[in-house]
Design an enzyme around this catalytic site. Structure first.
Site, PDB file in Angstrom:
ATOM      1  N   ARG A 161     -39.723 112.817  36.454  1.00 27.35           N
ATOM      2  CA  ARG A 161     -39.139 112.550  35.140  1.00 27.35           C
ATOM      3  C   ARG A 161     -39.831 111.311  34.573  1.00 27.35           C
ATOM      4  O   ARG A 161     -40.359 110.490  35.328  1.00 27.35           O
ATOM      5  CB  ARG A 161     -37.641 112.284  35.257  1.00 27.35           C
ATOM      6  CG  ARG A 161     -36.817 113.416  35.863  1.00 27.35           C
ATOM      7  CD  ARG A 161     -35.351 112.997  35.976  1.00 27.35           C
ATOM      8  NE  ARG A 161     -34.504 114.052  36.500  1.00 27.35           N
ATOM      9  CZ  ARG A 161     -34.137 114.173  37.769  1.00 27.35           C
ATOM     10  NH1 ARG A 161     -34.546 113.274  38.670  1.00 27.35           N
ATOM     11  NH2 ARG A 161     -33.352 115.164  38.168  1.00 27.35           N
ATOM     12  N   LYS A 185     -32.034 110.242  39.338  1.00 27.49           N
ATOM     13  CA  LYS A 185     -30.727 110.123  38.681  1.00 27.49           C
ATOM     14  C   LYS A 185     -29.660 109.739  39.690  1.00 27.49           C
ATOM     15  O   LYS A 185     -29.687 110.173  40.836  1.00 27.49           O
ATOM     16  CB  LYS A 185     -30.352 111.464  38.021  1.00 27.49           C
ATOM     17  CG  LYS A 185     -31.128 111.757  36.749  1.00 27.49           C
ATOM     18  CD  LYS A 185     -30.597 112.998  36.060  1.00 27.49           C
ATOM     19  CE  LYS A 185     -31.283 113.239  34.728  1.00 27.49           C
ATOM     20  NZ  LYS A 185     -30.763 114.440  34.049  1.00 27.49           N
ATOM     21  N   HIS A 257     -42.171 116.128  30.112  1.00 25.31           N
ATOM     22  CA  HIS A 257     -41.360 117.050  30.905  1.00 25.31           C
ATOM     23  C   HIS A 257     -42.054 118.397  31.098  1.00 25.31           C
ATOM     24  O   HIS A 257     -41.737 119.127  32.044  1.00 25.31           O
ATOM     25  CB  HIS A 257     -39.991 117.235  30.231  1.00 25.31           C
ATOM     26  CG  HIS A 257     -38.847 117.139  31.195  1.00 25.31           C
ATOM     27  ND1 HIS A 257     -38.571 115.992  31.913  1.00 25.31           N
ATOM     28  CD2 HIS A 257     -37.916 118.047  31.585  1.00 25.31           C
ATOM     29  CE1 HIS A 257     -37.513 116.199  32.681  1.00 25.31           C
ATOM     30  NE2 HIS A 257     -37.111 117.452  32.510  1.00 25.31           N
ATOM     31  N   ARG A 260     -43.587 118.415  34.408  1.00 26.87           N
ATOM     32  CA  ARG A 260     -42.572 118.592  35.464  1.00 26.87           C
ATOM     33  C   ARG A 260     -42.199 120.066  35.582  1.00 26.87           C
ATOM     34  O   ARG A 260     -42.092 120.607  36.692  1.00 26.87           O
ATOM     35  CB  ARG A 260     -41.353 117.730  35.120  1.00 26.87           C
ATOM     36  CG  ARG A 260     -40.183 117.851  36.108  1.00 26.87           C
ATOM     37  CD  ARG A 260     -39.147 116.798  35.752  1.00 26.87           C
ATOM     38  NE  ARG A 260     -37.826 117.061  36.286  1.00 26.87           N
ATOM     39  CZ  ARG A 260     -37.409 116.674  37.490  1.00 26.87           C
ATOM     40  NH1 ARG A 260     -38.248 116.060  38.306  1.00 26.87           N
ATOM     41  NH2 ARG A 260     -36.178 116.938  37.893  1.00 26.87           N
ATOM     42  N   HIS A 283     -33.004 117.560  42.057  1.00 28.31           N
ATOM     43  CA  HIS A 283     -31.836 118.198  41.448  1.00 28.31           C
ATOM     44  C   HIS A 283     -30.648 118.128  42.412  1.00 28.31           C
ATOM     45  O   HIS A 283     -30.793 118.474  43.594  1.00 28.31           O
ATOM     46  CB  HIS A 283     -32.114 119.667  41.132  1.00 28.31           C
ATOM     47  CG  HIS A 283     -33.020 119.865  39.949  1.00 28.31           C
ATOM     48  ND1 HIS A 283     -33.718 121.031  39.735  1.00 28.31           N
ATOM     49  CD2 HIS A 283     -33.329 119.053  38.913  1.00 28.31           C
ATOM     50  CE1 HIS A 283     -34.430 120.931  38.625  1.00 28.31           C
ATOM     51  NE2 HIS A 283     -34.204 119.736  38.103  1.00 28.31           N
ATOM     52  N   TYR A 292     -36.276 128.037  37.132  1.00 27.85           N
ATOM     53  CA  TYR A 292     -37.694 128.257  37.403  1.00 27.85           C
ATOM     54  C   TYR A 292     -37.954 129.596  38.084  1.00 27.85           C
ATOM     55  O   TYR A 292     -39.081 130.078  38.088  1.00 27.85           O
ATOM     56  CB  TYR A 292     -38.252 127.105  38.239  1.00 27.85           C
ATOM     57  CG  TYR A 292     -38.175 125.799  37.500  1.00 27.85           C
ATOM     58  CD1 TYR A 292     -38.997 125.559  36.400  1.00 27.85           C
ATOM     59  CD2 TYR A 292     -37.254 124.823  37.851  1.00 27.85           C
ATOM     60  CE1 TYR A 292     -38.908 124.374  35.689  1.00 27.85           C
ATOM     61  CE2 TYR A 292     -37.165 123.636  37.144  1.00 27.85           C
ATOM     62  CZ  TYR A 292     -37.989 123.422  36.069  1.00 27.85           C
ATOM     63  OH  TYR A 292     -37.884 122.245  35.358  1.00 27.85           O
TER      64      TYR A 292
END
Length: 311
Positions: A161, A185, A257, A260, A283, A292
């Site tokens: 990210r 995150k 992004h 990514r 994630h 994906y």
């Protein structure tokens, strides 16, 4: 008017207390906190100016439903996406849950909120040749070109990210083992491999350009530096990606992004396990990574159509 401002600020202070809780107790990122602040400030303005409510305990289920309905109408007029509306609803849900748990509201909103149905958009990805075209088009004789090339190379090679890339410190890099220590995150740490070509681009930047940029100011150990020697901003990083991408693909809206997304898609196309891709992307839920698999199916259909005699 001064009294009115005080009442409004009292409401807004409850939002700030909630955001402080999210930041320090739940470890939410600064970018998420900022988004929640704008969402909830808009809600407070609706309560205070539209509904003349100066106490959060008076925000009942009817008021909240009317606000959600207002959001939907506003989104149509302002061309907001369903995902933006759902984030605002999620912000509001968390805020009212916080108020209820802390006895600042008697309203239990558990079954009150419903997300707006949204179609799942397949994100833009680039194929490997397109990524090579972008990297090859960078003139390494120009100032900061080695930095720019390394940024794009690492976005793709490591699936980072933007916030993770900009948060990288020199101490996060282990070139002996070819890995990065990434803070994602929720301040969750993960280890991500660096590909050999991305490593070469990084070494070229570290040996040639970064020392020159670091002399301009205390860099605080950040990996990627601006012209002034500070850490790069998100806006500058987006500009770097846009400038180099537009030279090759002027009609594509390529962002950091995009690399990514391409990273994840190419891993799955190559046969990587979904759980491994989830781990590499950072994630928390595999359902986020599953988008994906749709990309992979789309790619397989295209290959089938192109090469099968009855495609």
């Amino acid at each position: 008017m001064i009294n009115d401002d005080k009442k409004f600020n009292t409401l807004l202070n409850e939002v700030k207390k909630y955001l402080a809780y999210l930041q320090f107790e739940r470890n939410m990122s600064v970018n998420t906190i900022e988004s929640y602040y704008h969402d909830l400030k808009y809600y407070i303005e609706y309560l205070y100016y539209d509904k003349k409510i100066s106490c959060l305990s008076k925000a009942n289920s009817i008021i909240i439903k009317s606000y959600i309905n207002h959001l939907s109408k506003y989104s149509y007029a302002s061309n907001y996406s369903h995902s933006s509306i759902n984030r605002k609803i999620s912000s509001l849900k968390g805020f009212h849950k916080y108020l209820y748990i802390n006895n600042k509201s008697k309203l239990n909103t558990t079954n009150l909120f419903q997300s707006v149905k949204q179609s799942r958009k397949i994100p833009l990805t680039l194929n490997y040749e397109e990524i090579i075209n972008i990297l090859s088009s960078i003139n390494i004789n120009k100032p900061n070109s080695l930095r720019d090339k390394s940024i794009i190379s690492m976005l793709y090679s490591c699936g980072l990210r933007v916030s993770e890339l900009l948060g990288l410190n020199l101490t996060n890099i282990n070139l002996d083992e070819d890995v990065l220590r990434v803070l994602g995150k929720g301040k969750k740490e993960r280890i991500v491999p660096i590909g050999s070509k991305a490593k070469d681009d990084l070494l070229n930047y570290l040996e040639t350009e970064r020392p020159r940029l670091a002399r301009k100011k205390d860099s605080k150990g950040y990996l990627f530096l601006s012209n002034r020697g500070n850490s790069l901003s998100r806006k500058t990083t987006w500009n770097i990606v846009s400038i180099h991408s537009k030279k090759c693909f002027p009609n594509k809206n390529i962002s950091p992004h995009t690399f990514r997304h391409s990273f994840a898609s190419h891993l799955l196309e190559g046969g990587a396990d979904l759980r491994i891709v989830q781990e590499l992307l950072g994630h928390s839920s595999i359902s986020t990574t599953q988008i994906y698999t749709h990309l992979d199916k789309t790619y397989l259909k295209e290959i089938h159509k192109q090469f099968h005699p009855r495609g």
